[in-house]
Design a protein around this motif. Structure first.
Motif, mmCIF file in Angstrom:
data_model
loop_
_atom_site.group_PDB
_atom_site.id
_atom_site.type_symbol
_atom_site.label_atom_id
_atom_site.label_comp_id
_atom_site.label_asym_id
_atom_site.label_seq_id
_atom_site.Cartn_x
_atom_site.Cartn_y
_atom_site.Cartn_z
ATOM 1 N N UNK A 161 -20.258 37.462 -34.050
ATOM 2 C CA UNK A 161 -19.462 37.301 -35.274
ATOM 3 C C UNK A 161 -19.427 35.830 -35.661
ATOM 4 N N UNK A 162 -20.011 35.506 -36.795
ATOM 5 C CA UNK A 162 -20.059 34.094 -37.219
ATOM 6 C C UNK A 162 -18.654 33.556 -37.512
ATOM 7 N N UNK A 163 -17.722 34.434 -37.911
ATOM 8 C CA UNK A 163 -16.383 33.958 -38.266
ATOM 9 C C UNK A 163 -15.576 33.535 -37.042
ATOM 10 N N UNK A 164 -15.933 34.018 -35.854
ATOM 11 C CA UNK A 164 -15.163 33.627 -34.665
ATOM 12 C C UNK A 164 -15.875 32.587 -33.803
ATOM 13 N N UNK A 165 -17.113 32.226 -34.143
ATOM 14 C CA UNK A 165 -17.887 31.305 -33.288
ATOM 15 C C UNK A 165 -17.193 29.964 -33.089
ATOM 16 N N UNK A 166 -16.646 29.402 -34.160
ATOM 17 C CA UNK A 166 -15.992 28.086 -34.052
ATOM 18 C C UNK A 166 -14.748 28.175 -33.164
ATOM 19 N N UNK A 167 -13.948 29.227 -33.379
ATOM 20 C CA UNK A 167 -12.743 29.381 -32.561
ATOM 21 C C UNK A 167 -13.108 29.584 -31.086
ATOM 22 N N UNK A 168 -14.107 30.419 -30.824
ATOM 23 C CA UNK A 168 -14.527 30.683 -29.445
ATOM 24 C C UNK A 168 -15.027 29.418 -28.772
ATOM 25 N N UNK A 169 -15.658 28.559 -29.536
ATOM 26 C CA UNK A 169 -16.151 27.299 -29.000
ATOM 27 C C UNK A 169 -14.991 26.409 -28.559
ATOM 28 N N UNK A 170 -13.954 26.325 -29.394
ATOM 29 C CA UNK A 170 -12.765 25.515 -29.037
ATOM 30 C C UNK A 170 -12.012 26.138 -27.863
ATOM 31 N N UNK A 171 -11.904 27.449 -27.882
ATOM 32 C CA UNK A 171 -11.241 28.214 -26.818
ATOM 33 C C UNK A 171 -11.878 27.903 -25.463
ATOM 34 N N UNK A 172 -13.197 27.970 -25.418
ATOM 35 C CA UNK A 172 -13.932 27.684 -24.184
ATOM 36 C C UNK A 172 -13.739 26.231 -23.774
ATOM 37 N N UNK A 173 -13.832 25.347 -24.745
ATOM 38 C CA UNK A 173 -13.778 23.903 -24.477
ATOM 39 C C UNK A 173 -12.439 23.474 -23.888
#
Length: 434
Positions: A161-173
Motif C-alpha cells: 500500500x503506497x499510502x502507508x509506506x511512509x508511516x511504516x518507514x517511520x514506525x520501523x525507524x
C-alpha cells in the motif's frame, strides 16, 4: 555448481545484473541473537530472474564488504525483504519494502515464512548455543531455504500500500532507535530474578537489548525476546535490575491516554490540569473532591465504558455519548466490508464485536500517536546524551543525563504534552520507582 550462485568477490558483484526490483534476505551469524549483538553472514539476493548468495562472513567463501553490497542494492528502485527493522541494523536502504507489512495489509493475518531445511533444524538442535551457527550451515542450504522463502513472497510483490509506506518507514525507524540503545542492568540482580533462554543472545557489557515485534493486526508492538517480556514486567523488586547508564530514569506516563486519544479524534477538548479520572469521577459521584476509594472506583467505571460499551446511565456525559455514536457508526461501516485504521491499514472483517473492533482501533491510534511523539523525540535528542530506552503503551522511559539540563527535561515533557495530552513523571535510580 557452487560458483553458479555464489557471489564472493567485488568483480562478481560488479558483473551481477541488477534490476528495478529485487528480494533480499540477510542471514546473521545467529537467528536467535539480538541484531545489536551479531553480524551478517550472507545475503540472499534474487533479481526475479535468479537467486544468489552474497558472502559477508562464512566459512565456505571469501568476504565482501557490506558497504559494497549496500551500494549495489541502493541502485534498485525497490528492495523487498522480510523484517525491515532487522535489516536496517546492517543496511541503509531507503528503497526497502517490508513484505510482512504487505501480508498484514492484504490478508489481515500474520504469515509464517520459515523455510528451515532439515540441516538448519539439525544444526540448530545440536549446536543450540553456538553464536555463529549460520556460518557453519552450508551455503547451499541457506540458498535452498531462501529460494523457498522467495516463492512464498512472490505473490505479495507489488501489492504494498503506497499510502502507508511512509508511516511504516517511520514506525520501523523509531522503534529500532529505541531498542538499539539497550538498557543498563545490575547483573547480580538480573541473575537473581530473570532466566533468559540464553543470556548472551540479548545481554552484553552490562546492557540488555529489547526487541519490538511490529507485525500485529493493530500495529501495537509487542516486546518479548529471549524469554523476557518487557511490556509485562512484574511491578516488584525485580525491576531494580534495570538502571540508568546516565544519571536517572524519568518515566513519562500519559494521563488517561486512551481517553485523550479518543477525545482528540472526536475534536473534544479535555482539560489537562486535572486527571481525567478525577474529572469523570466528579460526574459519577456528584461532588468536587473524591476520596482515594472514589478515585479508584472512577477508573473502574471509566474503563468499563471504554472497553465494554457505554452504559445507559453514562450516555449523558459528552465524551461517552460521542464514543457510543462513534462505535455504532464504525461497526456499521465495518459490516460493509472493512474499516480503515488510523495508520491507513484496512481492517477486513474477522467477526469481532463492536467493542473489540473499537479496542483494535484505539490500540492503533495509540501506536500512531507514539510514533509521532517518538519521531519528534528522536530529532530533539539527536545531539544530547539522554535517550528513550523503552516504550510501554502509555509510558516512555528516558535514561536522562544531567548534562542535558532542566531545559531538555522540560522539552521532552512539552513534546509529549503537545496536542492536549497530560503527562505524569516518575524519577528514580532504577526502574522500580519505589
Amino acid at each position: 555448481y557452487m560458483a553458479y550462485y555464489i557471489i564472493e568477490t567485488e568483480e562478481q558483484l560488479a558483473n551481477l545484473e541488477s534490476s528495478d526490483q529485487c528480494f533480499i534476505d540477510l542471514v546473521t551469524k545467529s537467528d536467535d541473537c539480538h541484531p545489536s549483538l551479531t553480524i551478517p553472514s550472507v545475503i540472499y539476493y534474487n533479481n526475479f530472474d535468479k537467486g544468489y548468495v552474497i558472502i559477508i562472513d562464512h566459512s565456505e567463501g571469501f568476504s565482501l564488504p557490506i558497504n559494497k553490497i549496500q551500494d549495489f542494492l541502493q541502485g534498485h528502485k525497490k528492495v523487498y525483504l522480510l523484517n525491515k527493522k532487522k535489516h536496517s541494523y546492517y543496511l541503509d536502504l531507503p528503497n526497502a519494502i517490508d513484505v510482512l507489512y504487505t501480508v498484514l495489509e492484504t490478508d489481515g493475518v500474520i504469515k509464517d515464512f520459515s523455510c528451515d531445511t532439515i540441516v538448519h533444524r539439525d544444526f540448530t538442535h545440536k549446536h543450540k548455543y553456538v553464536a555463529s551457527i549460520n556460518t557453519i550451515i552450508p551455503i547451499c542450504k541457506h540458498y535452498e531455504k531462501c529460494e523457498c522463502m522467495f516463492e512464498i513472497v512472490k505473490p505479495y510483490i507489488g501489492k504494498e500500500s503506497t499510502q502507508t509506506l511512509e508511516w511504516l518507514s517511520r514506525y520501523t525507524e523509531v522503534y529500532k532507535w529505541v531498542e538499539q540503545q539497550g538498557i543498563s542492568i545490575n547483573e547480580k540482580v538480573f541473575d537473581k530474578y530473570y532466566e533468559p533462554v540464553w543470556k548472551s543472545n540479548s545481554v552484553r557489557n552490562g546492557k540488555i537489548y529489547t526487541n519490538y515485534n511490529l507485525y500485529n493486526i493493530t500495529a501495537r508492538p509487542t516486546n518479548a525476546f529471549n524469554g523476557l517480556n518487557f511490556l509485562a514486567l512484574n511491578k516488584d523488586k525485580s525491576r531494580t535490575t534495570f538502571i540508568p547508564s546516565n544519571d536517572f530514569f524519568a518515566d513519562f506516563d500519559f494521563d488517561g491516554y486512551h481517553l485523550r486519544l479518543v477525545a482528540n479524534m472526536l475534536n473534544l477538548v479535555l482539560p489537562t490540569d486535572v486527571s481525567i479520572h478525577t474529572l469523570l469521577g466528579r460526574d459519577y459521584f456528584g461532588k468536587d473532591e473524591l476520596t482515594p476509594e472514589e478515585y479508584q472506583e472512577s477508573k473502574k467505571i471509566t474503563f468499563r465504558q471504554m472497553y465494554n460499551g457505554v452504559e445507559d446511565q453514562y450516555k449523558h456525559i459528552e465524551l461517552f455519548k460521542h464514543i457510543d455514536e462513534f462505535v455504532t457508526e464504525m461497526w456499521s461501516q465495518y459490516q460493509t466490508g472493512y474499516i480503515e485504521l488510523p495508520n491507513g491499514r484496512k481492517l477486513v472483517q474477522d467477526n469481532p464485536n463492536p467493542q473489540k473492533l473499537f479496542n483494535y482501533y484505539i490500540q492503533c491510534l495509540e501506536t500512531v500517536n507514539n510514533v509521532k511523539k517518538l519521531t519528534k523525540l528522536k530529532e530533539y535528542l539527536q545531539n544530547k546524551k539522554s535517550r528513550v530506552i523503552l516504550v510501554v503503551y502509555d509510558s516512555i522511559l528516558v535514561d536522562f543525563s544531567k548534562e542535558d539540563g532542566m531545559a531538555t527535561y522540560e522539552g521532552i515533557k512539552a513534546i509529549l504534552e503537545e496536542d492536549n495530552y497530560a503527562v505524569k513523571v516518575k524519577i528514580g535510580d532504577d526502574y522500580d520507582f519505589t
